[in-house]
Structures are given as C-alpha cells and as structure tokens.
Enzyme design. Structure first.
Site, PDB file in Angstrom:
ATOM      1  N   PRO A  84       3.105  -4.007  -6.292  1.00 33.50           N
ATOM      2  CG  PRO A  84       0.880  -3.315  -6.235  1.00 33.50           C
ATOM      3  CD  PRO A  84       1.820  -4.276  -6.910  1.00 33.50           C
ATOM      4  CB  CYS A  85       5.698  -4.642  -1.721  1.00 33.74           C
ATOM      5  SG  CYS A  85       7.167  -3.852  -2.369  1.00 33.74           S
ATOM      6  CG  HIS A  86       4.142   1.207  -3.262  1.00 31.36           C
ATOM      7  ND1 HIS A  86       4.393   0.454  -4.402  1.00 31.36           N
ATOM      8  CD2 HIS A  86       3.148   2.069  -3.589  1.00 31.36           C
ATOM      9  CE1 HIS A  86       3.585   0.870  -5.377  1.00 31.36           C
ATOM     10  NE2 HIS A  86       2.818   1.836  -4.901  1.00 31.36           N
TER      11      HIS A  86
END
Length: 159
Positions: free
Chosen positions: A123-125
């Site tokens: 989850p780089c978001h």
C-alpha cells in the site's frame, strides 16, 4: 525465465493489469488500455483478481495470495515495511525510513515507493508527506485520494 501471465480487472479507478507467474503475482498496476481477454491463467491470478474485487467492495483489508518483489534489496526492504501499514492509516516517508532503521534515507524511501509494482497490495498509497499532504502516486493523486477515502469509509462502516 518463468512464463508471465496477465489478467485485467476493471476497478472503480480504471483498468488494473495483474501480472504473475504460476507461483506469484509480480505486478498490479493501473493501465490505460483496453481490457484484453486472457483465456487461461494460473489460479494465483484468479485469486488476486477476486481479492482485489473484495477489496473494492469493502470486504477485504488484507491480501493472502503470494506475490514476489522484483527490485533491489533496499527497495524490497521498503516495500516489506509498506505491508505493515495498517488498513486505512497513513504514515510519512520519514516514518518508513525510521522503520527500516535508516533515518537519513527519506528520499530513497520515496524513490523506492515510486517503483512499487504491487499497487494496493503493497500500500504505497498510504504514504503521505510529513506535512500531512498527499504526495506523488504513480497511479495519479486522484486515485491515491480515492483509495485512502475508500479505506477510511470501509473501516468506519460508511458504505
């Protein structure tokens, strides 16, 4: 070199290309192309497709299919740290640098984050600037904002 397969998922944010081998998913990326039909794909791609569908429906917060990082040792360390960020929460690049015991590597963490090929699952978001503002996202800031809002709404039961 192992054969790679592709499967496309039509998300609320556009087409997502799932690519993997018979054993692991290697990339999940937003693409600007037409969905092409793939006749036969390994079960792992179908599992990934189904779990992404459950994520977008708000019934899945963790992914259980096998995936494989393709990058440098440093990038893999950063990406592994990203998987520890709880659903619907955010941290800064500096937080990740501290997590991997490399406080001065904030820019390198940002660079590794931008090279993540396993969108949503890694989850780089969920990474934001230290000032609390949204920062770059390969899929576009509007997608990042949507994903964060989606997770927050699902966690709070507002769907």
């Amino acid at each position: 070199m192992e054969k790679k397969y592709k499967l496309y998922y039509e998300s609320p944010l556009g087409t997502i290309e799932i690519m993997g081998t018979e054993k692991a998913i290697v990339s999940i990326l937003f693409v600007e192309q037409e969905n092409t039909l793939q006749v036969e794909v390994p079960q792992i791609l179908t599992d990934c497709y189904n779990q992404l569908n459950e994520y977008f429906k708000g019934i899945r917060q963790k992914f259980t299919f096998s995936y494989q990082f393709e990058g440098t040792d440093f990038q893999k360390t950063v990406w592994q740290a990203l998987t520890e960020i709880p659903y619907a929460e955010t941290v800064s690049y500096k937080d990740i640098a501290l997590t991997i015991a490399n406080e001065k590597a904030v820019r390198a963490v940002g660079s590794a984050n931008g090279k993540n090929k396993l969108s949503i699952v890694v989850p780089c978001h969920r990474i934001i600037g230290s000032n609390g503002k949204l920062t770059g996202y390969a899929g576009g800031l509007w997608r990042k904002e949507w994903l964060l809002q989606h997770e927050k709404s699902m966690k709070e039961g507002k769907f």
